[in-house]
Write a protein that holds these residues in place. Structure first.
Motif: not given
Length: 232
Positions: A129-155
């Motif tokens: 969670l913290l790492d993905q939030e950091r990368k998203l923040r640094k990416s500068g892309l946050q404002n493009y997204f309606h929702h952000i889902e950081i999942m424990s798995d993708k099944q």
């Protein structure tokens, strides 16, 4: 036509929007070289992968779990004889991985810019969670997204929960990502649309070589190809 059905477009993050796996591979190589006194580099790599697979249900995905797996592998490979200095070097490798720059992949921001006004855009990624939030923040892309889902798995069940949260039917959902296993097959199973964007390197755990024959599968060469499919 697909463009008339899609309401929500979800993007994987690592190796879809920005560089990720090459950093892990660089770190793994440095780790394996640290252990050359015990085993050849390739064998250390194999031992590390075994450790990762054993612990996946405990640690999930992400750098912190990777760090713990490196330390456990060091302990096993060295028969518990490794010095605390070597353990500290492994921790330093993991901390450096957590501080890598966020380099956007070609076309990522252009695609988001062009699609934002016509679709609800979301991030659907897995990892720490913290790492993905950091990368998203640094990416500068946050404002493009309606929702952000950081999942424990993708099944399949994880995508079902996401669709319920978004109040979106599978037939109105499109997932874009580089992993056939995580980004494509579960979504197709639900009846959604999935576009595969190949990346030059993929973690062994995510690799699938079987061909896909499904009417909702969109094989792309580059991310920007989705613009033509959805906008024309």
């Amino acid at each position: 036509m697909i463009k008339n059905q899609i309401q929500v477009i979800a993007f994987d993050a690592d190796d879809t929007l920005w560089v990720n796996e090459p950093y892990f591979q660089q770190t793994e190589l440095a780790f394996c070289q640290l252990l050359e006194a015990y085993l050849p580099v390739q064998e250390v790599s194999q031992e590390l992968f075994k450790t990762e697979m054993k612990n996946l249900t405990l640690y999930g995905y992400g750098v912190k779990g990777f760090m713990l797996c490196m330390i456990e592998t060091l302990s096993r490979v060295s028969n518990d004889s490794a010095s605390i200095l070597l353990v500290n070097k492994v921790i330093e490798l993991g901390q450096a991985l957590l501080q890598q720059p966020v380099n956007l992949l070609d076309g990522a921001e252009e695609v988001l810019r062009q699609l934002k006004s016509d679709f609800r855009l979301v991030v659907a990624t897995k990892g720490d969670l913290l790492d993905q939030e950091r990368k998203l923040r640094k990416s500068g892309l946050q404002n493009y997204f309606h929702h952000i889902e950081i999942m424990s798995d993708k099944q399949t069940g994880d995508y079902q929960k996401l669709l319920k949260h978004l109040d979106c039917n599978p037939e109105n959902f499109l997932m874009l990502g580089n992993s056939i296993k995580s980004d494509i097959l579960p979504v197709l199973e639900l009846g959604g649309y999935a576009a595969h964007i190949p990346y030059h390197t993929t973690w062994a755990h995510e690799q699938i070589t079987d061909s896909i024959a499904h009417p909702n599968f969109l094989p792309l060469n580059t991310m920007t190809e989705i613009i033509k499919i959805l906008k024309n």
